[in-house]
Design a protein around this motif. Structure first.
Motif, PDB file in Angstrom:
ATOM      1  N   ARG A   1     -26.710 -78.934  18.459  1.00  0.00           N
ATOM      2  CA  ARG A   1     -28.161 -78.672  18.490  1.00  0.00           C
ATOM      3  C   ARG A   1     -28.746 -78.710  17.094  1.00  0.00           C
ATOM      4  N   TYR A  35     -42.817 -76.163  19.785  1.00  0.00           N
ATOM      5  CA  TYR A  35     -43.434 -75.402  20.877  1.00  0.00           C
ATOM      6  C   TYR A  35     -44.947 -75.377  20.724  1.00  0.00           C
ATOM      7  N   HIS A  72     -44.311 -70.816  15.570  1.00  0.00           N
ATOM      8  CA  HIS A  72     -43.093 -70.054  15.264  1.00  0.00           C
ATOM      9  C   HIS A  72     -42.606 -70.243  13.828  1.00  0.00           C
ATOM     10  N   PHE A  85     -36.943 -78.971  17.805  1.00  0.00           N
ATOM     11  CA  PHE A  85     -37.819 -78.381  18.824  1.00  0.00           C
ATOM     12  C   PHE A  85     -39.219 -78.143  18.270  1.00  0.00           C
TER      13      PHE A  85
HETATM   14  P1  ADP Z   1     -43.050 -68.709  24.180  1.00  0.00           P
HETATM   15  O1  ADP Z   1     -44.149 -67.727  24.047  1.00  0.00           O
HETATM   16  O2  ADP Z   1     -43.497 -70.128  23.997  1.00  0.00           O
HETATM   17  O3  ADP Z   1     -42.149 -68.526  25.372  1.00  0.00           O
HETATM   18  P2  ADP Z   1     -41.165 -67.230  22.490  1.00  0.00           P
HETATM   19  O4  ADP Z   1     -41.742 -66.531  21.307  1.00  0.00           O
HETATM   20  O5  ADP Z   1     -40.764 -66.390  23.621  1.00  0.00           O
HETATM   21  O6  ADP Z   1     -42.152 -68.449  22.894  1.00  0.00           O
HETATM   22  O7  ADP Z   1     -39.882 -68.062  22.025  1.00  0.00           O
HETATM   23  C1  ADP Z   1     -39.994 -69.308  21.478  1.00  0.00           C
HETATM   24  C2  ADP Z   1     -39.066 -70.268  22.103  1.00  0.00           C
HETATM   25  O8  ADP Z   1     -37.934 -70.492  21.279  1.00  0.00           O
HETATM   26  C3  ADP Z   1     -38.526 -69.811  23.445  1.00  0.00           C
HETATM   27  O9  ADP Z   1     -38.845 -70.776  24.394  1.00  0.00           O
HETATM   28  C4  ADP Z   1     -37.038 -69.699  23.214  1.00  0.00           C
HETATM   29  O10 ADP Z   1     -36.304 -70.012  24.351  1.00  0.00           O
HETATM   30  C5  ADP Z   1     -36.811 -70.696  22.121  1.00  0.00           C
HETATM   31  N1  ADP Z   1     -35.578 -70.534  21.346  1.00  0.00           N
HETATM   32  C6  ADP Z   1     -34.667 -69.546  21.432  1.00  0.00           C
HETATM   33  N2  ADP Z   1     -33.669 -69.739  20.587  1.00  0.00           N
HETATM   34  C7  ADP Z   1     -33.947 -70.889  19.923  1.00  0.00           C
HETATM   35  C8  ADP Z   1     -33.285 -71.637  18.901  1.00  0.00           C
HETATM   36  N3  ADP Z   1     -32.111 -71.254  18.384  1.00  0.00           N
HETATM   37  N4  ADP Z   1     -33.858 -72.772  18.456  1.00  0.00           N
HETATM   38  C9  ADP Z   1     -35.018 -73.178  18.960  1.00  0.00           C
HETATM   39  N5  ADP Z   1     -35.684 -72.520  19.927  1.00  0.00           N
HETATM   40  C10 ADP Z   1     -35.165 -71.388  20.399  1.00  0.00           C
END
Ligand code: ADP
Ligand code: ADP
Length: 225
Positions: A84, A92, A96, A90
């Motif tokens: 990964r 979103y 973040h 990634f």
């Molecule tokens: P959201 O409000 O979009 O659900 P969160 O703050 O809950 O966002 O989390 C951000 C995203 O990052 C989640 O969808 C989570 O599953 C994801 N995530 C978790 N671990 C990792 C990682 N190691 N690398 C990238 N993304 C991750």
């Protein structure tokens, strides 16, 4: 080999319990090198689940996940994490970014974690920032940037380690429509410029139409649009 291949992916939450939710029931897709594919789905259809399985953040109940021809399905957590970090970026809806760090630092950190020397990491960060037009924000913290700038920096961070595959979940979903169109265009240019493959979830059919191919997640499967 395709950069990503999902075969017969099935996934339920709370399996065997009264509140079981069957989310994916036979997802098949292959992304070739350089291919940019749109993923459209109504809210709750399972696109986050699908992206997390594709990006090795979650596991399917059955089916296989191959990245660059390597079957990652039954690999150890350590090997999945290594793949990964090396091969997947990634993005979103929300950036973040780490609030205490500058844009430059946010983009260099994943590279330093991967063992890239600082000078090389900073050069790459500046190159990426220049490509998306935020090089003037290198020393700004996220709170001092606009929403569009924050997302552009998040794109740079996602691409910092030169992944082969970008997975994006509504990457401009929190921006106003005009900014969203512009920032989305920047993302597509950036991805095309690197030759990477991308699976990009969006509700916006106009944006989806700018990609090479559109797939709809429907009834737990992917169907061409
Ligand atoms: P959201 O409000 O979009 O659900 P969160 O703050 O809950 O966002 O989390 C951000 C995203 O990052 C989640 O969808 C989570 O599953 C994801 N995530 C978790 N671990 C990792 C990682 N190691 N690398 C990238 N993304 C991750
Ligand atoms: P989307 O990203 O398309 O909105 P998700 O993949 O987040 O969809 O969720 C798909 C379905 O699975 C939804 O019905 C959601 O409520 C459910 N779901 C997601 N995560 C969990 C979980 N950890 N436990 C139980 N149900 C979940």
């Amino acid at each position: 080999d395709p950069v990503l291949r999902l075969s017969a992916i099935e996934k339920s939450y709370n399996a065997g319990k009264p509140n079981e939710v069957r989310v994916l029931s036979g997802v098949d897709v292959a992304l070739n090198a350089g291919e940019i594919v749109a993923l459209v789905a109504p809210s709750g259809a399972g696109k986050s689940t699908l992206l997390h399985i594709a990006g090795l953040l979650d596991t399917a109940d059955s089916g296989t996940v191959e990245i660059e021809g390597e079957d990652m399905t039954a690999r150890s957590d350590r090997k999945r994490t290594a793949m990964r970090r090396e091969a997947v970026g990634f993005v979103y809806q929300f950036h973040h970014l780490l609030p205490e760090f500058t844009a430059l630092e946010n983009i260099t950190l994943p590279q330093l974690a991967n063992g890239t020397p600082r000078s090389e990491a900073e050069l790459r960060a500046y190159d990426l920032m220049t490509r998306v037009g935020v090089e003037g924000r290198a020393d700004h913290r996220p709170s001092a940037m606009s929403g569009g700038e924050q997302q552009r920096v998040a794109f740079c961070r996602a691409l910092a380690n030169a992944p082969k595959l970008l997975l994006a979940d509504e990457p401009t979903g929190n921006l106003d429509p005009a900014t969203s169109d512009q920032v989305f265009g920047t993302l597509l240019d950036l991805v095309r410029g690197t030759g990477m493959s991308a699976l990009i979830a969006t509700h916006n059919l106009e944006l989806a139409a700018k990609m090479d191919r559109v797939l709809r997640l429907e009834g737990g499967r992917l169907v061409p649009v």
